[in-house]
Design a protein around this motif. Structure first.
Motif, short mmCIF file in Angstrom:
data_model
loop_
_atom_site.label_atom_id
_atom_site.label_comp_id
_atom_site.label_asym_id
_atom_site.label_seq_id
_atom_site.Cartn_x
_atom_site.Cartn_y
_atom_site.Cartn_z
N GLN A 141 1.83 6.70 -2.07
CA GLN A 141 1.00 5.54 -1.41
C GLN A 141 0.49 5.45 -2.94
O GLN A 141 -0.06 5.69 -3.93
N TRP A 189 -11.61 0.21 11.11
CA TRP A 189 -10.81 -0.70 10.32
C TRP A 189 -11.39 -1.11 8.71
O TRP A 189 -11.28 -0.79 7.73
N TRP A 210 -9.02 -3.13 0.13
CA TRP A 210 -9.52 -2.09 -1.26
C TRP A 210 -8.31 -1.02 -1.60
O TRP A 210 -8.82 -1.22 -2.81
N ASP A 211 -7.40 -1.32 -1.24
CA ASP A 211 -5.92 -1.14 -2.34
C ASP A 211 -5.85 -1.56 -3.41
O ASP A 211 -5.73 -0.82 -3.90
N TYR A 240 -5.82 13.09 9.09
CA TYR A 240 -6.03 11.69 8.98
C TYR A 240 -8.12 11.52 7.88
O TYR A 240 -8.20 12.33 6.67
N TRP A 241 -8.75 11.29 8.51
CA TRP A 241 -10.62 11.10 8.27
C TRP A 241 -11.01 11.93 8.68
O TRP A 241 -12.32 12.13 8.39
N ALA A 252 0.95 -1.13 0.18
CA ALA A 252 -0.21 0.03 0.21
C ALA A 252 0.82 1.45 -0.23
O ALA A 252 0.75 2.44 -0.65
N TYR A 260 -6.05 4.14 19.57
CA TYR A 260 -5.22 3.26 19.49
C TYR A 260 -6.22 1.82 20.23
O TYR A 260 -5.90 1.11 20.12
N GLN A 287 -12.46 -5.18 4.31
CA GLN A 287 -12.82 -4.07 3.57
C GLN A 287 -14.04 -3.93 2.84
O GLN A 287 -14.08 -4.48 2.31
N TRP A 319 -2.13 3.65 -4.05
CA TRP A 319 -3.52 3.92 -4.50
C TRP A 319 -3.29 5.11 -5.25
O TRP A 319 -4.97 5.21 -5.67
N GLU A 335 -0.68 10.44 0.67
CA GLU A 335 -2.00 9.46 1.35
C GLU A 335 -3.22 10.36 1.32
O GLU A 335 -4.25 10.28 0.57
N GLY A 362 -12.34 1.10 6.09
CA GLY A 362 -11.62 2.13 5.14
C GLY A 362 -11.20 3.63 5.73
O GLY A 362 -10.18 4.26 5.33
N TYR A 405 5.72 -3.13 10.11
CA TYR A 405 3.35 -2.33 10.75
C TYR A 405 3.28 -3.27 11.87
O TYR A 405 3.37 -4.25 12.26
N ARG A 464 -2.40 11.46 12.80
CA ARG A 464 -2.79 9.99 12.83
C ARG A 464 -3.82 9.53 14.20
O ARG A 464 -4.08 11.08 14.27
C1 9WN Z 1 -5.16 0.35 9.23
C2 9WN Z 1 -3.89 1.13 3.54
C3 9WN Z 1 -4.68 1.48 4.84
C4 9WN Z 1 -6.18 1.89 3.83
C5 9WN Z 1 -7.22 2.64 4.78
C6 9WN Z 1 -6.29 3.30 5.73
C7 9WN Z 1 -5.13 2.82 6.39
C8 9WN Z 1 -4.47 1.43 8.70
C9 9WN Z 1 -3.90 1.50 9.39
O1 9WN Z 1 -4.23 2.42 5.39
O2 9WN Z 1 -5.85 1.91 7.29
O3 9WN Z 1 -5.68 -1.02 8.12
O4 9WN Z 1 -3.08 1.65 9.71
O5 9WN Z 1 -4.04 3.44 9.69
O6 9WN Z 1 -6.85 4.16 6.89
O7 9WN Z 1 -8.24 2.65 4.20
O8 9WN Z 1 -7.02 1.20 3.87
O9 9WN Z 1 -3.57 2.56 2.63
#
Ligand code: 9WN
Length: 448
Positions: A436, A177, A44-45, A377-378, A33, A223, A115, A438, A421, A180, A89, A217
């Motif tokens: 990134q 998670w 989904w990536d 982030y989101w 990813a 977390y 996902q 995607w 990202e 997504g 990771y 983050r």
């Molecule tokens: C946890 C890989 C992924 C995406 C997710 C994004 C992020 C992971 C993280 O990264 O999530 O699954 O460790 O933060 O939120 O949408 O698939 O790019």
């Protein structure tokens, strides 16, 4: 300020750089990813990455989907992470503890959640791309699609059987998670029920090493909750019957449900195009698509069309407006007048048309919303992959002018060539990971 972004690259250079990102992140059978923050395959990536790869090499794109599908669990679930040997990771495979789960294929280590189901959408797009490349590529893509269609059908059947909520019809997620959109304000209320126990095993976050600033983050408190849910999943032995009934986080997700509806449509279309003999399965897919659309329509506010998730623990509708509230537009769930109102809102000054934005595309959360944070982030930044999903959906709907506009604005966002990202909406500064995959993949799809 301009120093937050590198200058815009011309399209040919941008395309070459995007291709280089996918090549550099390629381990041979999967594209990670991202190189530093996410050194594994995400479900989904992988779908978006495969679309990008198809513009470079159709065969390689199909390998990407094959790698993902070879990690599919025997019950049909496609796991959200397929692990490589990288150890940088967290949480890695040991923490997920799925090695003893009988559904997991023995040759590969995976996480134990899923996902959004965008894979059929990707496969159909790849078949389309192949049709513009060569006869040999069409043959390859169609043969592959016919071979893997049953696996994708089983994935959808798993979602329909285990995750379609009996009460509201939305697809249930049991971890942020799975959406997504990990730390979206959509999940703040449901996460309030998740109280990590004193027996949460200790851990060290590694994700913060992959970004410039920890504020990009999720927080440590978030977390703890993410990790506590993994404990609950392990204690339920990842049993798909037990998990959606017992986990402390159980939410009907409108965005995942909208994507499920169009992905079911795509499997139906592929079955027709490839003349597959699967009448019963096709009938089921049509039913699931119809139910999913109904559930999305039902979750929409009758005045605005904004759709809201459902907290299945207490039946509350979570009235937090994020980009996911526009999900009905992805799957044409609403009557025309309401759809028009929703679209006007999405393109208006509170969202994509905000007068101070660097690129006129939707942020993850509007600056007019209380939970907005431009860098985290989101919770505010713009995500190229979401821009792609909306522009692609607009194209399918026949709204070609709008689709073109979002593609152009999406390209404006990524034109610095860092393949962030996500991006700070006012300055266009790339945030989170760079290179990134995607982001590079959707750039290629826009440019080619
Ligand atoms: C946890 C890989 C992924 C995406 C997710 C994004 C992020 C992971 C993280 O990264 O999530 O699954 O460790 O933060 O939120 O949408 O698939 O790019």
């Amino acid at each position: 300020p301009t120093d937050l972004r590198a200058p815009e690259l011309p399209p040919t250079t941008l395309a070459a750089r995007a291709a280089a990102v996918l090549r550099d992140n390629d381990t041979g059978t999967l594209v990670t990813a991202s190189p530093k923050l996410y050194p594994h395959m995400w479900s989904w990536d992988a779908a978006f990455i495969a679309i990008g790869l198809a513009h470079l090499d159709v065969n390689r794109a199909l390998t990407e989907l094959d790698t993902l599908l070879s990690a599919q669990w025997s019950d049909g679930m496609i796991p959200h992470i397929v692990f490589t040997d990288a150890t940088s990771y967290f949480p890695g495979p040991d923490r997920w503890g799925t090695d003893s789960v009988p559904q997991r294929p023995p040759h590969v280590r995976t996480s134990g959640i899923c996902q959004p189901p965008v894979h059929a959408i990707a496969l159909r797009r790849i078949v389309d791309i192949a049709r513009h490349v060569s006869r040999d590529d069409v043959e390859l893509a169609e043969t592959f699609a016919a071979r893997t269609w049953p696996a994708l059908y089983r994935w959808h059947r798993w979602l329909a059987r285990h995750r379609m909520s009996e009460s509201c019809g939305l697809i249930t997620i049991v971890h942020g998670w799975e959406s997504g959109m990990d730390n979206s304000p959509r999940w703040d209320a449901p996460y309030a029920h998740v109280q990590p126990g004193p027996d949460l095993p200790p851990y060290v976050r590694l994700d913060l090493l992959g970004v410039d600033d920890p504020n990009e983050r999720p927080s440590d408190a978030e977390y703890d909750r993410y990790l506590w849910l993994i404990e609950q999943l392990r204690r339920a032995d990842y049993d798909p019957e037990v998990v959606p009934k017992t986990l402390d986080f159980r939410v009907g997700d409108v965005f995942t449900t909208a994507l499920f509806a169009i992905a079911c449509d795509d499997l139906v279309e592929l079955a027709h195009e490839l003349s597959l003999d699967a009448p019963d399965e096709v009938a089921e897919l049509r039913t699931w698509a119809a139910h999913a659309r109904e559930a999305v329509a039902h979750s929409a506010d009758p005045d605005t069309g904004l759709a809201f998730d459902k907290d299945l623990r207490n039946g509350d509708t979570t009235r937090t407006t994020t980009v996911a509230a526009f999900s009905p537009l992805l799957c044409s769930a609403l009557p025309e007048h309401l759809e028009h109102r929703l679209l006007t809102h999405l393109t208006g000054p509170a969202w994509a048309g905000h007068p101070k934005f660097h690129a006129a595309v939707a942020p993850s959360v509007s600056p007019t919303e209380p939970g907005f944070d431009a860098r985290r982030y989101w919770r505010g930044p713009q995500w190229p992959v979401l821009v792609w999903l909306f522009s692609f959906a607009f194209q399918r709907r026949g709204w070609t002018g709008l689709a073109r506009n979002w593609r152009e604005q999406g390209l404006r966002l990524v034109a610095d060539g860092s393949f962030g990202e996500y991006y700070e909406p006012f300055t266009g500064e790339p945030l989170g990971s760079t290179q990134q995959s995607w982001t590079a993949a959707v750039t290629l799809d826009w440019l080619c």
